[in-house]
Structure formats: structure tokens, C-alpha cells
Design a protein around this motif. Structure first.
Motif, mmCIF file in Angstrom:
data_model
loop_
_atom_site.group_PDB
_atom_site.id
_atom_site.type_symbol
_atom_site.label_atom_id
_atom_site.label_comp_id
_atom_site.label_asym_id
_atom_site.label_seq_id
_atom_site.Cartn_x
_atom_site.Cartn_y
_atom_site.Cartn_z
ATOM 1 N N HIS A 32 0.809 -1.226 0.000
ATOM 2 C CA HIS A 32 0.000 0.000 0.000
ATOM 3 C C HIS A 32 0.838 1.269 0.000
ATOM 4 O O HIS A 32 0.312 2.342 -0.313
ATOM 5 C CB HIS A 32 -0.959 -0.014 1.189
ATOM 6 C CG HIS A 32 -2.079 -0.996 1.035
ATOM 7 N ND1 HIS A 32 -3.218 -0.721 0.311
ATOM 8 C CD2 HIS A 32 -2.223 -2.258 1.479
ATOM 9 C CE1 HIS A 32 -4.019 -1.765 0.323
ATOM 10 N NE2 HIS A 32 -3.438 -2.717 1.024
ATOM 11 N N GLU A 33 2.112 1.160 0.341
ATOM 12 C CA GLU A 33 2.984 2.332 0.249
ATOM 13 C C GLU A 33 3.074 2.760 -1.211
ATOM 14 O O GLU A 33 3.345 1.932 -2.091
ATOM 15 C CB GLU A 33 4.374 1.994 0.772
ATOM 16 C CG GLU A 33 5.342 3.153 0.708
ATOM 17 C CD GLU A 33 6.755 2.761 1.113
ATOM 18 O OE1 GLU A 33 7.610 3.662 1.232
ATOM 19 O OE2 GLU A 33 7.010 1.543 1.287
ATOM 20 N N PRO A 34 2.835 4.031 -1.521
ATOM 21 C CA PRO A 34 2.885 4.483 -2.911
ATOM 22 C C PRO A 34 4.212 4.130 -3.586
ATOM 23 O O PRO A 34 5.277 4.180 -2.960
ATOM 24 C CB PRO A 34 2.726 6.003 -2.785
ATOM 25 C CG PRO A 34 1.992 6.191 -1.508
ATOM 26 C CD PRO A 34 2.488 5.112 -0.590
ATOM 27 N N MET A 35 4.118 3.761 -4.862
ATOM 28 C CA MET A 35 5.292 3.406 -5.648
ATOM 29 C C MET A 35 5.525 4.498 -6.684
ATOM 30 O O MET A 35 4.670 4.745 -7.536
ATOM 31 C CB MET A 35 5.075 2.045 -6.314
ATOM 32 C CG MET A 35 4.854 0.934 -5.299
ATOM 33 S SD MET A 35 4.302 -0.607 -6.049
ATOM 34 C CE MET A 35 3.963 -1.601 -4.561
ATOM 35 N N LEU A 36 6.660 5.161 -6.583
ATOM 36 C CA LEU A 36 6.939 6.301 -7.440
ATOM 37 C C LEU A 36 7.492 5.855 -8.795
ATOM 38 O O LEU A 36 8.301 4.930 -8.863
ATOM 39 C CB LEU A 36 7.939 7.243 -6.768
ATOM 40 C CG LEU A 36 7.624 7.680 -5.326
ATOM 41 C CD1 LEU A 36 8.604 8.758 -4.877
ATOM 42 C CD2 LEU A 36 6.189 8.174 -5.192
ATOM 43 N N VAL A 37 7.066 6.529 -9.847
ATOM 44 C CA VAL A 37 7.539 6.195 -11.187
ATOM 45 C C VAL A 37 8.776 7.002 -11.561
ATOM 46 O O VAL A 37 9.413 6.722 -12.582
ATOM 47 C CB VAL A 37 6.431 6.437 -12.240
ATOM 48 C CG1 VAL A 37 5.221 5.562 -11.945
ATOM 49 C CG2 VAL A 37 6.023 7.911 -12.288
ATOM 50 N N ARG A 38 9.116 8.004 -10.750
ATOM 51 C CA ARG A 38 10.301 8.823 -10.994
ATOM 52 C C ARG A 38 11.114 8.939 -9.710
ATOM 53 O O ARG A 38 10.544 8.980 -8.621
ATOM 54 C CB ARG A 38 9.896 10.237 -11.446
ATOM 55 C CG ARG A 38 9.139 10.310 -12.741
ATOM 56 C CD ARG A 38 8.637 11.727 -12.992
ATOM 57 N NE ARG A 38 9.721 12.700 -13.088
ATOM 58 C CZ ARG A 38 9.519 14.017 -13.230
ATOM 59 N NH1 ARG A 38 8.287 14.494 -13.257
ATOM 60 N NH2 ARG A 38 10.541 14.844 -13.317
ATOM 61 N N ARG A 354 -2.658 10.898 -5.266
ATOM 62 C CA ARG A 354 -2.315 9.803 -6.178
ATOM 63 C C ARG A 354 -2.039 10.326 -7.587
ATOM 64 O O ARG A 354 -2.571 9.821 -8.592
ATOM 65 C CB ARG A 354 -3.433 8.758 -6.218
ATOM 66 C CG ARG A 354 -3.699 8.105 -4.878
ATOM 67 C CD ARG A 354 -2.677 7.043 -4.592
ATOM 68 N NE ARG A 354 -2.696 6.603 -3.195
ATOM 69 C CZ ARG A 354 -1.990 5.590 -2.712
ATOM 70 N NH1 ARG A 354 -1.177 4.925 -3.513
ATOM 71 N NH2 ARG A 354 -2.035 5.255 -1.454
ATOM 72 N N ALA A 355 -1.198 11.327 -7.663
ATOM 73 C CA ALA A 355 -0.900 11.978 -8.939
ATOM 74 C C ALA A 355 -0.380 10.966 -9.963
ATOM 75 O O ALA A 355 0.589 10.251 -9.709
ATOM 76 C CB ALA A 355 0.129 13.085 -8.725
ATOM 77 N N SER A 356 -1.008 10.923 -11.108
ATOM 78 C CA SER A 356 -0.658 9.930 -12.133
ATOM 79 C C SER A 356 0.734 10.162 -12.707
ATOM 80 O O SER A 356 1.344 9.243 -13.261
ATOM 81 C CB SER A 356 -1.692 9.952 -13.261
ATOM 82 O OG SER A 356 -1.749 11.242 -13.861
ATOM 83 N N THR A 357 1.237 11.391 -12.580
ATOM 84 C CA THR A 357 2.570 11.700 -13.102
ATOM 85 C C THR A 357 3.672 11.187 -12.188
ATOM 86 O O THR A 357 4.842 11.171 -12.572
ATOM 87 C CB THR A 357 2.737 13.216 -13.257
ATOM 88 O OG1 THR A 357 2.465 13.853 -11.996
ATOM 89 C CG2 THR A 357 1.795 13.762 -14.317
ATOM 90 N N LEU A 358 3.309 10.744 -10.988
ATOM 91 C CA LEU A 358 4.318 10.312 -10.028
ATOM 92 C C LEU A 358 4.057 8.935 -9.429
ATOM 93 O O LEU A 358 4.988 8.184 -9.145
ATOM 94 C CB LEU A 358 4.422 11.340 -8.893
ATOM 95 C CG LEU A 358 5.503 11.080 -7.844
ATOM 96 C CD1 LEU A 358 6.892 11.099 -8.478
ATOM 97 C CD2 LEU A 358 5.425 12.098 -6.713
ATOM 98 N N ILE A 359 2.781 8.571 -9.264
ATOM 99 C CA ILE A 359 2.429 7.338 -8.562
ATOM 100 C C ILE A 359 2.090 6.232 -9.554
ATOM 101 O O ILE A 359 1.232 6.410 -10.428
ATOM 102 C CB ILE A 359 1.244 7.567 -7.599
ATOM 103 C CG1 ILE A 359 1.505 8.777 -6.689
ATOM 104 C CG2 ILE A 359 0.991 6.314 -6.769
ATOM 105 C CD1 ILE A 359 2.740 8.658 -5.837
ATOM 106 N N GLU A 360 2.736 5.088 -9.412
ATOM 107 C CA GLU A 360 2.503 3.939 -10.298
ATOM 108 C C GLU A 360 1.131 3.341 -10.023
ATOM 109 O O GLU A 360 0.737 3.135 -8.878
ATOM 110 C CB GLU A 360 3.579 2.877 -10.066
ATOM 111 C CG GLU A 360 3.477 1.684 -10.985
ATOM 112 C CD GLU A 360 3.619 2.062 -12.445
ATOM 113 O OE1 GLU A 360 2.575 2.078 -13.145
ATOM 114 O OE2 GLU A 360 4.755 2.366 -12.864
ATOM 115 N N SER A 361 0.380 3.052 -11.108
ATOM 116 C CA SER A 361 -0.945 2.444 -10.957
ATOM 117 C C SER A 361 -1.064 1.116 -11.708
ATOM 118 O O SER A 361 -2.005 0.354 -11.459
ATOM 119 C CB SER A 361 -2.033 3.404 -11.469
ATOM 120 O OG SER A 361 -1.822 3.728 -12.836
#
Length: 407
Positions: A32-38, A354-361
Motif C-alpha cells: 500500500h505504500e505508494p510506488m513512485l515512477v520517478r 495519487r498523482a498519475s505523473t508520479l504514482i505507479e498504478s
């Protein structure tokens, strides 16, 4: 033979289930910890506040250095300043034996405040509340009654440095005048939080949104008080200690695992600071980079802990610290074209929305990152190999790498 196979399979499943159940807390938290794409880098620097005039020029030099770098969107690196709002006023304390303070809002510290605000306007500084003092004043006063060195520290310097206090007394949210430390009254906590939030607003014109508990000792009453005062984000080391033990070490960990984006008391949000960058103590850019690389691989931000003393000490120490800061940022920008520079407050907001530019979905990419994270759980990889649970993880790893179907 069939019955034996069924029995062995059942035992194996039970064993695997027992291991998964035993590690359910980190397994669940890491998913559940957010996963960053950058990759994200934030330089977190504590203990800035009342000080010598030289501190203003050193802060300005830091701002100038940060402005020479930028991410692909043109954002400069952000150094958060964990602000201390007061020091003991030794002259007045000596006069009547009671505690008096020198506040950051005092005109003599105006050059420091001015550089902080200019740096904030330029986007290279982000002001965070560290504390009214870096200690609980009543605890220091009590300790001074039976400790000559502490009494001398309290009364013998014009601008006492809290870093020279014994480590237990540097904790603000516990009474460490005697060890093990004792809990502060909740009413006293609420009053102190309200006082320092008001002082922060008086000094800077806005209330703090991010707080960094001194020495990372705090409890739920402290969290609730800050949340009630409008603080939204609390910087943590990945766990919560609430006291000091008989040896003065952080103790009573009532929250042994905290992760980025996790909600605390009254909805306050946690961020995890887990990388040391203290050039004055030998933490170089070269040594720091592997930790930054690791956090990027695990989809986590890199919050780097550093302190004022790296940049305000003697000339040789300060020069080394500035060189290492420059080198660190050079390496980070060169290694990560997708690097994002933001403040801790902004990062917490992006995570919350949950910004789509940063958080992996993407489920498969999330699964892959989760599998990387659980490898870091102490003893779990070894148990997985011994028990055969690793078979499940291998299957999940294959699924996570399977190409997605074209739409």
C-alpha cells in the motif's frame, strides 16, 4: 502415496501461510505504500534557527548552489530547513534563575530569517517546524540543578548550541532529565505545540505544514496536537520512538514500521527520511548515491538527512560539505534524467492525490516493485528459500514481468 503427497502439500501450505501471516504487517504496508515512477530527491536539513551572523551567509551560499541545478521541468533542488525557533537567553536566565529564551523573530536574527524567506521564494528552501527549542526547557532546567556541565551550557554562552547537550536532553517531546525518560503531560504538549506553531507563523507569516520531531522521539499526543494545529505531514525515520531508556537510547517503539503516505493520528501523513548525508561526519556523495539508487529501485523517495553544523562550522568542514553537496547533485542529475525535485510538503500532497505523473498504478509494475521491496524485509528471503515459499514469489515475479496485452 497420494495421501502422503496430500499431507506433505498441506503441511507446506500451512508453513507458507504461517510465514506470510507472521510477516503480514510489512507485506501489507509495502504493497500500500505508494510506488513512485520517478526518482525523487529532497535534502532535509535540520537545526536552522537563531545563530551567528555567519549563518545567514552560509544559507545564502547554499541557496546559490541549489539554484545551479534543475530537473527536467526546471525545478531546482529543494532543501527543507527544519527550523528551531528559540535558544536559551543565558543573560536573563543567570539574572533570576528562571528559563528565558531568545526567539528567531528577534531583530538580531533578521538576516537569517530574510535569507530563509528569499530562498523559499526562489524555490530552493522549504521551511519546516523542528521545534520551539531542540529540547524540553523544563527538563534541561531540572537536569542543570544536579549537573554542572548542563548548568554551564545553559548559562555560560550567548548562543548555546543544543547539539552540545547530552543526546537524551535534545529530545523535545519527552522528559529526559532523569533516565529512563518520563512522558509529558498531554496538556503541556498541546500548549507547547500551540505556542511553537504560533511562533512559526509570527516569524514567517504562515503556519507550518510539515514538522520534524527533534531526535525523532514523539508520541500520539504530539501527533494529535500538531494535526489540530494544521500540520499535515510528519517526517519520520520509518518508526516511532516515544522515550529514552536507562542508557539514553531511543526506546518504546509503539509504531515499529511507518511508510511513506501512511496516515497517523488525526490523519497526519508520514514521510520517511532514511538516508544520511552528513559530510562533516564522513558521509560523502559517493557513499550516499547507492542509497539513492536503492530507493529509486524500490519506488521510494530519497529524503536525505543533513544538519546545520555541516555548513556553519569551521571553514575546512564547511568547504568539504559544500563540495560534497555540489558533487551529490551533479551525480543525481547525471544519473537520473527523470529526476524530480520537490519539497516534502509537495511530495506528501502528490502522494495524497495519487498523482498519475508520479504514482505507479499499473498492477504488474506495482507487483514487480512490491517483490523488490519485500526482499528487504529481514529474514524473510532466507525463510522463503528454506520453506519453499520462494516458489510463490518466483511465479509472482514472472507474472509481473509478463508483457501487457495490446489494447
Amino acid at each position: 502415496e497420494t495421501s502422503l503427497a496430500i499431507a506433505l502439500t498441506t503441511l507446506w501450505l500451512l508453513l507458507c501461510g504461517a510465514i506470510l501471516w507472521a510477516y503480514r504487517t510489512p507485506l501489507w504496508a509495502y504493497w500500500h505504500e505508494p510506488m513512485l515512477v520517478r526518482p525523487v530527491i529532497i535534502i532535509e536539513s535540520d537545526d536552522w534557527g537563531p545563530g551567528k551572523e555567519q549563518h545567514a551567509s552560509r544559507l545564502q551560499r547554499l541557496a546559490n548552489l541549489l539554484l545551479t541545478f534543475a530537473d527536467r521541468s526546471g525545478n531546482p533542488p529543494v532543501m527543507t530547513l527544519g527550523v528551531i525557533l528559540a535558544l536559551p537567553d543565558s543573560r536573563h536566565s543567570n539574572a533570576d534563575g528562571r528559563y528565558h529564551r531568545l526567539v528567531l523573530a528577534d531583530p538580531r536574527f533578521a538576516p537569517i530569517v530574510s535569507v530563509m524567506q528569499r530562498g523559499e521564494s526562489a524555490g530552493v528552501f522549504a521551511l519546516q517546524l523542528h521545534g520551539m527549542e531542540h529540547f524540553w526547557p523544563q527538563a534541561v532546567m531540572k537536569a542543570a540543578r544536579h549537573n554542572e556541565a548542563i548548568r554551564a551550557w545553559l548559562n555560560g554562552q550567548e548562543l548555546p548550541d543544543a547539539g552540545n547537550l547530552p543526546s537524551p536532553l535534545q529530545s523535545r517531546w519527552t522528559d529526559a532529565s532523569h533516565l529512563p525518560s518520563s512522558e509529558l503531560a498531554h496538556d503541556a504538549i498541546a500548549d507547547a505545540v500551540a505556542e511553537e506553531v504560533c511562533a512559526f507563523k509570527t516569524t514567517f507569516g504562515a503556519s507550518p505544514r510539515v514538522v520534524v520531531p527533534p531526535t525523532f522521539i514523539w508520541n500520539e499526543a504530539v501527533e494529535r496536537a500538531f494535526a489540530a494545529a494544521g500540520v499535515t505531514t510528519l517526517i519520520t525515520p520509518g518508526r516511532r520512538f516515544t522515550a529514552r531508556d536507562k542508557q539514553g537510547r531511543p526506546a518504546a517503539s509503539d509504531r515499529p514500521l511507518l511508510v511513506n503516505g501512511q496516515a497517523g493520528a488525526s490523519g497526519i501523513s508520514y514521510l520517511v527520511r532514511d538516508i544520511y548525508f552528513e559530510p562533516a561526519l564522513g558521509h560523502t556523495a559517493e557513499q550516499c548515491m547507492p542509497a539513492i539508487v536503492k530507493n529509486a529501485r524500490l519506488g521510494r523517495p530519497a529524503l536525505l538527512e543533513t544538519h546545520r553544523f555541516n555548513f556553519t562550522g569551521d571553514e575546512e568542514t564547511a568547504e568539504r560539505s559544500f563540495r560534497e553537496m555540489d558533487l551529490l547533485l551533479q551525480k543525481a542529475v547525471a544519473n537520473y534524467p527523470e529526476l524530480l525535485f520537490v519539497s516534502s510538503e509537495r511530495l506528501a500532497a502528490l502522494i495524497a492525490e495519487r498523482a498519475s505523473t508520479l504514482i505507479e498504478s499499473d498492477p504488474r509494475k506495482r507487483l514487480f516493485t512490491w517483490l523488490q521491496r519485500i526482499r528487504e524485509i529481514p529474514r524473510l528471503p532466507k525463510l522463503a528459500w528454506i520453506s519453499g515459499l520462494v516458489i510463490l514469489f518466483i511465479v509472482l515475479n514472472c507474472i509481473s514481468k509478463k508483457p501487457s496485452r495490446s489494447p
